[in-house]
Write a protein that holds these residues in place. Structure first.
Motif, short mmCIF file in Angstrom:
data_model
loop_
_atom_site.label_atom_id
_atom_site.label_comp_id
_atom_site.label_asym_id
_atom_site.label_seq_id
_atom_site.Cartn_x
_atom_site.Cartn_y
_atom_site.Cartn_z
N HIS A 138 0.83 -1.20 0.00
CA HIS A 138 0.00 0.00 0.00
C HIS A 138 0.87 1.25 0.00
O HIS A 138 0.62 2.20 -0.77
CB HIS A 138 -0.93 -0.01 1.21
CG HIS A 138 -1.97 1.07 1.18
ND1 HIS A 138 -1.70 2.38 1.53
CD2 HIS A 138 -3.28 1.03 0.82
CE1 HIS A 138 -2.79 3.10 1.40
NE2 HIS A 138 -3.78 2.31 0.98
N ALA A 142 0.83 4.00 -2.92
CA ALA A 142 0.28 5.30 -2.54
C ALA A 142 1.26 6.43 -2.84
O ALA A 142 0.84 7.56 -3.13
CB ALA A 142 -0.09 5.29 -1.06
N ARG A 144 3.22 6.56 -5.38
CA ARG A 144 3.57 6.62 -6.80
C ARG A 144 2.39 6.74 -7.76
O ARG A 144 2.54 7.25 -8.86
CB ARG A 144 4.38 5.38 -7.19
CG ARG A 144 5.77 5.34 -6.54
CD ARG A 144 6.39 3.96 -6.62
NE ARG A 144 7.76 3.97 -6.09
CZ ARG A 144 8.05 3.90 -4.79
NH1 ARG A 144 7.06 3.80 -3.89
NH2 ARG A 144 9.30 3.92 -4.39
N VAL A 145 1.22 6.25 -7.37
CA VAL A 145 0.08 6.26 -8.29
C VAL A 145 -1.16 6.78 -7.57
O VAL A 145 -1.29 6.66 -6.34
CB VAL A 145 -0.21 4.85 -8.87
CG1 VAL A 145 0.99 4.33 -9.63
CG2 VAL A 145 -0.61 3.88 -7.78
N ASP A 146 -2.08 7.33 -8.32
CA ASP A 146 -3.36 7.80 -7.79
C ASP A 146 -4.43 6.88 -8.34
O ASP A 146 -4.95 7.08 -9.43
CB ASP A 146 -3.61 9.25 -8.21
CG ASP A 146 -4.93 9.78 -7.65
OD1 ASP A 146 -5.47 9.13 -6.74
OD2 ASP A 146 -5.39 10.83 -8.13
N ALA A 147 -4.72 5.83 -7.58
CA ALA A 147 -5.63 4.81 -8.12
C ALA A 147 -6.72 4.42 -7.13
O ALA A 147 -7.25 3.32 -7.19
CB ALA A 147 -4.81 3.57 -8.50
N GLY A 148 -7.07 5.32 -6.22
CA GLY A 148 -8.14 5.01 -5.28
C GLY A 148 -7.85 3.78 -4.45
O GLY A 148 -8.66 2.85 -4.40
N LEU A 149 -6.69 3.78 -3.77
CA LEU A 149 -6.25 2.58 -3.06
C LEU A 149 -6.99 2.34 -1.75
O LEU A 149 -6.94 1.25 -1.20
CB LEU A 149 -4.74 2.70 -2.75
CG LEU A 149 -3.82 2.86 -3.95
CD1 LEU A 149 -2.39 3.07 -3.47
CD2 LEU A 149 -3.91 1.65 -4.86
N GLN A 201 0.11 -0.76 -13.34
CA GLN A 201 1.03 0.37 -13.38
C GLN A 201 2.48 -0.05 -13.66
O GLN A 201 3.40 0.75 -13.46
CB GLN A 201 0.96 1.13 -12.05
CG GLN A 201 -0.41 1.67 -11.72
CD GLN A 201 -0.86 2.71 -12.74
OE1 GLN A 201 -0.08 3.51 -13.23
NE2 GLN A 201 -2.16 2.70 -13.05
#
Length: 382
Positions: A138, A142, A144-149, A201
């Motif tokens: 996580h 969190a 590195r990417v904006d993917a609604g984790l 990703q």
């Protein structure tokens, strides 16, 4: 072991394997660890190998790899925190770590030797909490990417107390396990989503740092494997113990395949985990059978997987005396050298008796399957 020993092993194989597995019939014997260390040194110096992986916790192994590549830290601390099953206390493992650190000193990173564990964070009586692996995956995504984790706090709340997961009573009493609670089910779904994002990703993450991505994938494999293992700990069906053994070896196999993707490696673990044939064990009053890590990896790699089983003559301090002459171990014991390697095919078609061990911690070779190995390394006296 002579300096030509690794070459002798290679002569038994159709080519240099991506994974050369050296099995052992028992754990912790100095003579067997010395054999392994000598073989790895020769593989590094003469065959281009750069990685050794042993049957130890894959996450704890990151501590050892960090030390041998950078020299940062204290050797005593590394031996305590970098090995599971108490194996950091063995002098053979300490000697291996010392040699790897000395070899790497002054070498550029691409030329360094690397260390890895290929077991899951599992003991015979318990398994780890999924908290560390969840937090690592996580946190990596969190940042590195904006993917609604989703929130990390939600995961912590679902996990609850780590003691609920690590309770050793759960090994024999499924009712003590939290592996099939509604919260555990939600955790498996969340883990699946995190792994999906990690895969989706890949181009961006690899471009930033392949080594960081590889480490995140290790944590992801561990996360899903641990949750699967805990699921089966809570199961009440008749195949529960078989499923636990299979889940553990599946985790091992996935780690071994990931390691070999980076280059040729030597794996060291129990013969029962690394052999090509089905693994067997008596446990809980039942005879269990499942496909071990070696069998799975061999199915994937074919001739790129090499397996050398190890046989021993005596382990006198464990009550294992001179083997009967009609056993595999007895025939090897009659050879003049103290240790060596032979072609396993020499036993094909022979009438060979099974050896029986008076000590539960030692598993003699099965004469019915011995010729499925590529070679047999032997140590006359442990």
């Amino acid at each position: 072991m002579t300096d030509g020993y690794a070459a002798t092993v290679m002569e038994l194989l159709p080519g240099r394997p991506r994974l050369l597995a050296l099995g052992e019939p028992t754990h912790g014997e100095d003579a067997l660890l010395e054999l392994r260390n000598d073989l790895f040194r020769q593989l590094v110096e003469h065959e281009g190998y750069r990685t050794i992986t042993i049957e130890s916790d894959c996450l704890m192994g990151l501590v050892v790899d960090g030390y041998v590549t950078s020299g940062a830290g204290d050797l005593d601390d590394v031996m305590e925190r970098g090995f599971s099953h108490g194996w950091g206390a063995y002098e053979g493992n300490r000697a291996l770590v010392r040699w790897m650190r000395a070899y790497n000193d002054g070498r550029p990173r691409p030329e360094q030797v690397r260390f890895a564990g290929f077991d899951g964070p599992l003991e015979m009586a318990a398994a780890a909490s999924p908290r560390e692996a969840f937090a690592a995956v996580h946190g990596y995504l969190a940042a590195r990417v904006d993917a609604g984790l989703g929130a990390a706090a939600t995961v912590d709340e679902l996990i609850g107390a780590d003691e609920w997961w690590t309770d050793p009573a759960a090994m024999w009493d499924p009712a003590k396990s939290v592996g099939q609670t509604p919260d555990a089910g939600r955790l498996r779904l969340l883990a699946d989503e995190l792994v999906a994002v990690l895969d989706e990703q890949t181009p961006q993450l690899v471009a930033e740092s392949r080594e960081d991505w590889d480490r995140a994938r290790l944590y992801a494999r561990t996360l899903t494997g641990l949750l699967r293992y805990h699921h089966w700990m809570a199961d009440t069906g008749p195949d529960r113990l078989t499923r636990l053994c299979a889940a553990r070896d599946s985790m091992m196999a996935a780690n071994l395949l990931a390691i070999t993707a980076k280059g040729p490696a030597l794996a060291h673990g129990h013969n029962g985990h690394l052999q090509r044939v089905r693994s067997e064990m008596s446990m809980g009053g039942a005879r269990l059978q499942w496909w071990g890590a070696g069998a799975i990896v061999s199915a994937h790699l074919g001739e790129q997987y090499g397996f050398v089983a190890t046989a021993v003559g005596t382990i006198r301090h464990r009550g294992v005396g001179v083997p009967a002459p009609d056993t595999v171990e007895g025939m090897l014991y009659a050879l003049p050298q103290e240790r060596g390697v032979v072609d396993a095919r020499r036993f094909a078609g022979l009438e060979v008796a099974a050896r029986h061990s008076p000590w539960f911690g030692y598993a003699p070779l099965d004469p019915a399957d011995v010729d499925r190995a590529d070679g047999i390394a032997f140590v006359r006296e442990c």
